[in-house]
Enzyme design. Structure first.
Site, PDB file in Angstrom:
ATOM      1  N   LYS A 116      37.973   7.336   0.417  1.00  0.00           N
ATOM      2  CA  LYS A 116      37.985   6.774   1.736  1.00  0.00           C
ATOM      3  C   LYS A 116      39.225   6.637   3.077  1.00  0.00           C
ATOM      4  CE  LYS A 116      34.202   3.956   0.080  1.00  0.00           C
ATOM      5  NZ  LYS A 116      33.366   4.191  -1.366  1.00  0.00           N
ATOM      6  N   GLU A 200      39.128  -3.587   6.620  1.00  0.00           N
ATOM      7  CA  GLU A 200      38.346  -2.948   7.934  1.00  0.00           C
ATOM      8  C   GLU A 200      37.740  -4.361   8.490  1.00  0.00           C
ATOM      9  OE1 GLU A 200      36.475   1.612   6.390  1.00  0.00           O
ATOM     10  OE2 GLU A 200      34.970  -0.109   6.394  1.00  0.00           O
ATOM     11  N   HIS A 235      24.991  -3.813  -2.329  1.00  0.00           N
ATOM     12  CA  HIS A 235      25.402  -2.721  -2.278  1.00  0.00           C
ATOM     13  C   HIS A 235      24.953  -1.273  -3.503  1.00  0.00           C
ATOM     14  CE1 HIS A 235      28.820  -4.262  -0.062  1.00  0.00           C
ATOM     15  NE2 HIS A 235      29.253  -5.184  -1.225  1.00  0.00           N
ATOM     16  N   GLU A 275      27.675   8.783   6.225  1.00  0.00           N
ATOM     17  CA  GLU A 275      27.361   7.243   5.888  1.00  0.00           C
ATOM     18  C   GLU A 275      27.626   7.018   6.827  1.00  0.00           C
ATOM     19  OE1 GLU A 275      26.765   5.289   2.330  1.00  0.00           O
ATOM     20  OE2 GLU A 275      25.980   6.803   1.402  1.00  0.00           O
ATOM     21  N   GLU A 293      31.009   6.891   4.965  1.00  0.00           N
ATOM     22  CA  GLU A 293      31.930   7.485   3.936  1.00  0.00           C
ATOM     23  C   GLU A 293      30.824   9.101   4.375  1.00  0.00           C
ATOM     24  OE1 GLU A 293      31.660   6.275   0.209  1.00  0.00           O
ATOM     25  OE2 GLU A 293      29.171   5.839   0.729  1.00  0.00           O
ATOM     26  N   ASN A 295      28.672  11.835   1.271  1.00  0.00           N
ATOM     27  CA  ASN A 295      28.517  12.229  -0.087  1.00  0.00           C
ATOM     28  C   ASN A 295      28.384  13.387  -0.222  1.00  0.00           C
ATOM     29  OD1 ASN A 295      28.477   9.654  -1.741  1.00  0.00           O
ATOM     30  ND2 ASN A 295      26.421   8.978   0.075  1.00  0.00           N
ATOM     31  N   ARG A 297      26.900  15.738  -1.647  1.00  0.00           N
ATOM     32  CA  ARG A 297      25.508  16.719  -2.220  1.00  0.00           C
ATOM     33  C   ARG A 297      24.619  16.114  -2.353  1.00  0.00           C
ATOM     34  NH1 ARG A 297      24.269  10.953  -3.871  1.00  0.00           N
ATOM     35  NH2 ARG A 297      25.999   9.625  -3.850  1.00  0.00           N
TER      36      ARG A 297
END
Length: 652
Positions: A116, A200, A235, A275, A293, A295, A297
């Protein structure tokens, strides 16, 4: 075009890929573990190869076995699905090394997005908005605390190699930072083997909005609009939708451009998801979203994008992997209507959403929805893998229509043989704030009590259960010329959540029954469309299973039918036996015989459904016996630890 495809995955995603490949004239090869020998994806594929044991490390994570299966069957390409090895760059390189096509992005793109902190630095360089924070290499507690002060509280500590909420802590005040940091690091080290974190700004009323992107080997990249995945618990996504409520054309354009820049910055090929965390409120602002982030896939929730665009994303993946250009340019992609996806799991919601197992003795889906599933009636939900039963997807011309269809589709879904989260999903689909489009990632936790509230069954539901349990729910028998002087009387005993009902059933004929519940008599008669209870139709169908009856009336109501000869011995042991709540692997035993423990002390760590569960003492006392060892595989309700029934009290 690819002619033969190996799917390096299982369950519903393997079935999903096989169906599209077959429609394109591509032969498919399934792979399976010991636990999946009779699975749906194995039966659906043209060929199937056994990989190894039930544990993922022995099968679906065994890259050598997967590549050997591809070579043996003559497969030209490997589709990783999602999860398992789908975002493992070493596997991507191993696939390429033996001359096979990997249906996904290059290893370099996966590596760049894998951590990240590095990903966010890269996105900053590409001009993609990033949440204010610290993503540096220096990881001393003092430096991280200084950066938290600079950012301003509340802050969010996140594992750089994390996902699924592991290694993540919200910190509201400076005095709590050190403790939260230590906790996050310990969890990250255990889960990912990497204790590094980033810090963050914590976004208030956050929404999780993601953009579906696609790239090809010719340098083209597009987005296929957004999905809102804000309905989460711990989450983990619960219900997703497309498009996002309250989205404006201005903000969609800004987010779409940022997502495409992200894809181009890393030379992305295939399907991916960028995202973003979005600041919620009455109005979404084009300057109020930040990269979270990527992904690399296909996502679990891709069907909602397919529903609103009318496109098959797996087909796009296979065409791009074959070297074709993207089928459509950005201006040719349309978003029409609205779509929802609800994730139907085998899990015990009242027990804290614990994953569950069991044989699916009864399974019926609604024709109001697209139901992506990898299981069939009679299949086992095993402890080895994710306990998903299906994804329930609806589409409509408006958000209201699509949501109404989702709610009705969930009501009509029937699952017997294991507990599920259907009632929770139904309650969420009817939630007033959600229906109005007021969504953020904290909605479920704020209203969790009302969403999981255990209601008492109505008299009509009890009557349905009694009719089924007494055999009257079966087709009527012609008793012409036969009559009784008096009604046939019997008593049906139903149990649920520790409560018991004794219900009188007076059978007056094949089509007439009187049901007595707590001195109230409900006359029931069989009509052309089923039983009438009083003057109203029965609230739902009933199914008689082994030792239980289920009534599907807005939610599944399951009642045990106790054996009158059975005797419960566990009650005599009080709270002295600590049992496994589900099948799993004993990861760690934390106590030994003779040790004093306090109420709440952790005794055993059990691993099941890819999660760890700590089993704790329900009272203070002395451990009389430890009945398992670390590494043992246990079944549901197996005894793990025995507390001395004669000795209670606080540990010294």
């Amino acid at each position: 075009m690819i002619r033969k495809l190996l799917i390096a995955n299982r369950g519903e995603i393997a079935c999903r890929i096989i169906r599209t490949a077959r429609s394109m004239g591509i032969s498919t090869v399934a792979v399976y573990s010991d636990a999946d020998a009779g699975a749906a994806h194995v039966a659906l594929a043209d060929e199937a190869v056994h990989l190894g044991g039930s544990a993922p490390a022995e099968s679906y994570l065994n890259s050598e076995a997967l590549l050997a299966a591809a070579r043996r069957t003559g497969a030209e390409a490997v589709h990783p699905g999602y999860g398992f090895l789908s975002e493992n760059p070493d596997f991507v390189e191993a696939v390429a090394a033996v001359g096979l096509i990997f249906v996904g992005p290059p290893a370099s793109a996966i590596r760049q997005m894998g951590l990240k902190d590095a990903a966010k630095r890269l996105m900053e360089e590409a001009g993609v908005p990033v949440v204010p924070g610290y993503h540096g290499a220096e990881q001393s507690p003092e430096r991280l605390a200084e950066e938290a002060d600079r950012i301003g509280y509340p802050v969010l500590i996140k594992a750089v190699a994390g996902g699924g909420g592991k290694g993540m802590r919200r910190v509201d005040a400076p005095e709590d930072f050190a403790t939260s940091l230590a906790s996050a690091r310990a969890e990250a080290r255990t889960a990912f083997g990497n204790a590094d974190v980033l810090v963050e700004r914590y976004v208030r009323q956050p929404r999780h909005i993601e953009l579906q992107i696609f790239g090809d080997v010719h340098g083209n990249a597009v987005h296929l609009f957004e999905r809102d995945c804000s309905l989460q618990r711990r989450h983990q996504k619960v219900i997703e939708e497309a498009p996002a409520p309250g989205m404006t054309e201005e903000m969609r354009a800004a987010m779409g451009q940022a997502a495409v820049r992200a894809a181009q910055a890393i030379g992305y090929v295939g399907a991916g998801t960028v995202e973003f965390i979005v600041e919620g409120g009455e109005v979404l602002r084009p300057d109020g979203f930040w990269f979270m982030e990527m992904n690399t896939r296909l996502q679990v929730e891709h069907p909602v994008t397919e529903a609103v665009t009318g496109l098959d994303l797996v087909e796009w993946q296979l065409r791009v992997a074959s070297g074709e250009k993207l089928p459509l340019a950005q201006e040719e992609i349309r978003c029409e209507g609205h779509a929802f996806e609800a994730r139907l799991y085998a899990e015990d919601v009242p027990a804290g959403f614990l994953p569950a197992t069991g044989r699916l003795a009864h399974l019926r889906f609604s024709d109001l929805a697209r139901n992506d599933s990898g299981v069939r009636e009679g299949d086992e939900i095993s402890p080895w893998y994710d306990p998903m039963i299906a994804k329930v997807i609806t589409h409509g011309p408006s958000r209201g229509v699509a949501l109404a269809r989702l709610s009705h589709a969930l009501e009509q879904t029937e699952v017997g043989g294991t507990v599920t989260n259907i009632a929770f999903l139904e309650a969420l689909s009817r939630h007033e704030g959600f229906a109005a489009g007021r969504v953020d990632t904290g909605l479920i936790e704020r209203d969790l009590d009302s969403l999981v509230r255990q209601e008492l069954p109505s008299a009509a539901v009890l009557a349905c259960a009694a009719l089924a349990a007494s055999g009257m729910d079966a087709p009527p028998v012609d008793f012409t010329g036969f009559s009784l002087w008096a009604p046939l009387q019997r008593t049906v005993v139903l149990e649920r959540d520790g409560q018991q009902w004794r219900i009188g059933v007076a059978i007056r004929g094949a089509d007439r029954v009187d049901i007595e519940i707590e001195e109230e008599v409900l006359p029931c008669r069989r009509g052309a469309r089923g039983w009438l209870i009083g003057e109203a139709r029965a609230p739902g169908p009933a199914r008689l299973l082994d030792g239980a009856v289920l009534v599907f009336a807005g939610q599944p109501w399951e009642f045990a039918l106790p054996d009158p000869l059975a005797r419960e011995s566990a009650e005599a042991m009080g709270g002295n036996i600590v049992e496994a709540p589900m099948p799993g692997l004993v990861r760690e035993v934390l106590v030994q015989s003779g040790q004093m423990v306090e109420r709440g002390d952790r005794l055993v760590i059990l691993e099941a459904m890819k999660m760890e569960h700590a089993l704790s003492a329900v009272r203070a006392g002395r451990v009389e016996a430890v009945l398992v060892e670390a590494g043992a595989q246990v079944a549901a309700h197996d005894a793990l630890v025995l507390l001395d029934p004669e000795e209670e009290g606080e540990a010294e």
